[in-house]
Write a protein that holds these residues in place. Structure first.
Motif, PDB file in Angstrom:
ATOM      1  N   ARG A   1     -46.404   8.160  38.990  1.00 31.87           N
ATOM      2  CA  ARG A   1     -45.248   7.867  38.139  1.00 31.87           C
ATOM      3  C   ARG A   1     -45.511   6.706  37.187  1.00 31.87           C
ATOM      4  NH1 ARG A   1     -39.681   9.504  40.750  1.00 31.87           N
ATOM      5  NH2 ARG A   1     -40.442  11.248  41.979  1.00 31.87           N
ATOM      6  N   LEU A   2     -46.438   5.853  37.545  1.00 30.92           N
ATOM      7  CA  LEU A   2     -46.806   4.760  36.655  1.00 30.92           C
ATOM      8  C   LEU A   2     -47.708   5.241  35.517  1.00 30.92           C
ATOM      9  CD1 LEU A   2     -47.438   1.824  39.163  1.00 30.92           C
ATOM     10  CD2 LEU A   2     -45.554   2.071  37.542  1.00 30.92           C
ATOM     11  N   GLY A   3     -47.991   6.527  35.518  1.00 33.83           N
ATOM     12  CA  GLY A   3     -48.753   7.105  34.414  1.00 33.83           C
ATOM     13  C   GLY A   3     -50.242   7.214  34.656  1.00 33.83           C
ATOM     14  N   HIS A   4     -50.672   7.000  35.870  1.00 26.76           N
ATOM     15  CA  HIS A   4     -52.099   7.106  36.179  1.00 26.76           C
ATOM     16  C   HIS A   4     -52.389   8.506  36.715  1.00 26.76           C
ATOM     17  CE1 HIS A   4     -52.660   2.807  35.618  1.00 26.76           C
ATOM     18  NE2 HIS A   4     -51.508   2.653  36.251  1.00 26.76           N
ATOM     19  N   GLU A   5     -53.419   9.086  36.200  1.00 26.87           N
ATOM     20  CA  GLU A   5     -53.773  10.425  36.634  1.00 26.87           C
ATOM     21  C   GLU A   5     -54.905  10.351  37.648  1.00 26.87           C
ATOM     22  OE1 GLU A   5     -53.718  13.516  34.062  1.00 26.87           O
ATOM     23  OE2 GLU A   5     -52.092  12.699  32.873  1.00 26.87           O
ATOM     24  N   GLY A   6     -54.965  11.322  38.490  1.00 30.81           N
ATOM     25  CA  GLY A   6     -56.042  11.398  39.460  1.00 30.81           C
ATOM     26  C   GLY A   6     -55.860  10.443  40.624  1.00 30.81           C
ATOM     27  N   ASP A   7     -56.956  10.226  41.328  1.00 31.83           N
ATOM     28  CA  ASP A   7     -56.934   9.374  42.508  1.00 31.83           C
ATOM     29  C   ASP A   7     -56.781   7.905  42.134  1.00 31.83           C
ATOM     30  OD1 ASP A   7     -57.242  11.508  44.234  1.00 31.83           O
ATOM     31  OD2 ASP A   7     -59.420  11.383  44.216  1.00 31.83           O
ATOM     32  N   THR A   8     -56.399   7.139  43.111  1.00 32.00           N
ATOM     33  CA  THR A   8     -56.285   5.694  42.903  1.00 32.00           C
ATOM     34  C   THR A   8     -57.687   5.104  42.792  1.00 32.00           C
ATOM     35  OG1 THR A   8     -56.197   5.323  45.268  1.00 32.00           O
ATOM     36  CG2 THR A   8     -54.102   5.556  44.119  1.00 32.00           C
TER      37      THR A   8
END
Length: 88
Positions: free
Chosen positions: A33-40
C-alpha cells in the motif's frame, strides 16, 4: 508458579506463533500500500537504497512489536477472566 502462569504458557506459545503470521501478512500488505512492488528489501540487496532498506526494517519491527503486544495482552486478559489471576 501460580495456576495462571501454568495455563498461560501454552496459550502464550500459540499466540506468539499466530502473531508472527498475522504481523507478516500485515507488513506485506502495508508495504504494498505504500507503493512498493514485489518483496520487501533485504539488507543485502545491492539494488535497494539505504533509505528503502531501513524504512522497511523500521516498519516491520513496529508492526511485529505492536501485533505481539496486542496478542500477548489479549491472551493475558483471557487467562485472568478464566482463572481470576493475572499471569505475571
Amino acid at each position: 508458579m501460580n495456576a495462571a502462569k501454568v495455563v498461560y504458557t501454552p496459550v502464550g506459545v500459540a499466540l506468539g506463533a499466530c502473531s508472527g503470521i498475522i504481523a507478516g501478512a500485515l507488513f506485506k500488505q502495508t508495504w504494498k500500500r505504500l507503493g512498493h512492488e514485489g518483496d520487501t528489501p533485504s539488507a543485502r540487496d545491492e539494488e535497494r537504497t539505504w533509505k528503502e532498506v531501513l524504512l522497511a526494517a523500521a516498519l516491520q519491527g513496529a508492526i511485529f512489536a505492536t501485533v505481539k503486544a496486542a496478542m500477548d495482552r489479549s491472551g493475558a486478559t483471557a487467562i485472568r477472566r478464566l482463572t481470576g489471576t493475572w499471569p505475571g
